[in-house]
Design an enzyme around this catalytic site. Structure first.
Site, PDB file in Angstrom:
ATOM      1  N   CYS A  56     -76.732 -52.631  91.036  1.00 45.65           N
ATOM      2  CA  CYS A  56     -76.317 -53.976  91.420  1.00 45.65           C
ATOM      3  C   CYS A  56     -75.385 -53.884  92.625  1.00 45.65           C
ATOM      4  O   CYS A  56     -74.408 -53.134  92.605  1.00 45.65           O
ATOM      5  CB  CYS A  56     -75.604 -54.651  90.253  1.00 45.65           C
ATOM      6  SG  CYS A  56     -74.956 -56.292  90.641  1.00 45.65           S
ATOM      7  N   CYS A  59     -71.669 -55.195  91.510  1.00 44.36           N
ATOM      8  CA  CYS A  59     -70.760 -54.461  90.623  1.00 44.36           C
ATOM      9  C   CYS A  59     -71.059 -52.971  90.489  1.00 44.36           C
ATOM     10  O   CYS A  59     -70.262 -52.234  89.911  1.00 44.36           O
ATOM     11  CB  CYS A  59     -70.750 -55.099  89.239  1.00 44.36           C
ATOM     12  SG  CYS A  59     -72.259 -54.787  88.275  1.00 44.36           S
ATOM     13  N   CYS A 105     -77.958 -59.305  86.455  1.00 41.95           N
ATOM     14  CA  CYS A 105     -77.254 -58.089  86.062  1.00 41.95           C
ATOM     15  C   CYS A 105     -76.471 -58.405  84.785  1.00 41.95           C
ATOM     16  O   CYS A 105     -75.685 -59.357  84.763  1.00 41.95           O
ATOM     17  CB  CYS A 105     -76.301 -57.650  87.177  1.00 41.95           C
ATOM     18  SG  CYS A 105     -75.230 -56.269  86.715  1.00 41.95           S
ATOM     19  N   CYS A 108     -72.429 -58.126  85.373  1.00 41.46           N
ATOM     20  CA  CYS A 108     -71.608 -59.082  86.127  1.00 41.46           C
ATOM     21  C   CYS A 108     -72.244 -60.471  86.257  1.00 41.46           C
ATOM     22  O   CYS A 108     -71.622 -61.378  86.797  1.00 41.46           O
ATOM     23  CB  CYS A 108     -71.275 -58.541  87.513  1.00 41.46           C
ATOM     24  SG  CYS A 108     -72.665 -58.483  88.654  1.00 41.46           S
ATOM     25  N   CYS A 130     -89.488 -58.847  90.212  1.00 43.71           N
ATOM     26  CA  CYS A 130     -89.469 -59.179  91.637  1.00 43.71           C
ATOM     27  C   CYS A 130     -88.003 -59.331  92.032  1.00 43.71           C
ATOM     28  O   CYS A 130     -87.364 -60.334  91.705  1.00 43.71           O
ATOM     29  CB  CYS A 130     -90.265 -60.469  91.842  1.00 43.71           C
ATOM     30  SG  CYS A 130     -90.430 -60.952  93.551  1.00 43.71           S
TER      31      CYS A 130
END
Length: 142
Positions: A56, A59, A105, A108, A130
């Site tokens: 991510c 984070c 995610c 976060c 995607c």
């Protein structure tokens, strides 16, 4: 795949709107925190074949491995599964007059993209995550 519709989930990384704006570029903020979408065929990882882990961008949580990335020719990086189901959160998305499943995610709450099923890709899961390139960062294998 369960679909979490609770948008009040507490996240391990929880920053104020201003803190996210300081941490992210305006383009990253738009996609990650406002559920925007980058233009197709323009993201830095659309055609990348480098072995490694995609984390991510907000984070740093590890989300996908390059060995689950495949060529879908849809304009965004596509994966057939996350590293583990607890790495992502699924939220029903009824925007734009259609039913989709948003992928966030789980660490976060940042928007990553959407997951689609039953499109007929020759992958083990018949799923296509995607994902916006701008939502992740690739760390190449050593």
């Amino acid at each position: 795949m369960s679909h979490d519709t609770d948008r009040t989930t507490p996240y391990a990384v929880s920053l104020s709107d201003e803190e996210w704006r300081q941490r992210l570029t305006p383009a990253e903020y738009h996609v990650l925190r406002e559920a925007g979408t980058e233009a197709p065929f323009r993201g830095e990882y659309t055609d990348t074949k480098t072995p490694g882990v995609y984390s991510c961008r907000a984070c740093g949580a590890e989300l996908f491995r390059s060995d689950t990335k495949f060529e879908s020719h849809c304009g965004w990086p596509s994966f057939f599964s996350p590293l583990a189901e607890d790495r992502v959160q699924y939220i029903e998305d009824r925007s734009h007059g259609m039913r989709r499943v948003e992928v966030r995610c789980a660490n976060c709450g940042s928007h990553l993209g959407h997951v689609f099923e039953g499109e007929g890709y020759p992958t083990p899961t018949d799923q296509r995550y995607c994902i916006n390139s701008i939502s992740v960062r690739l760390t190449p294998d050593a």
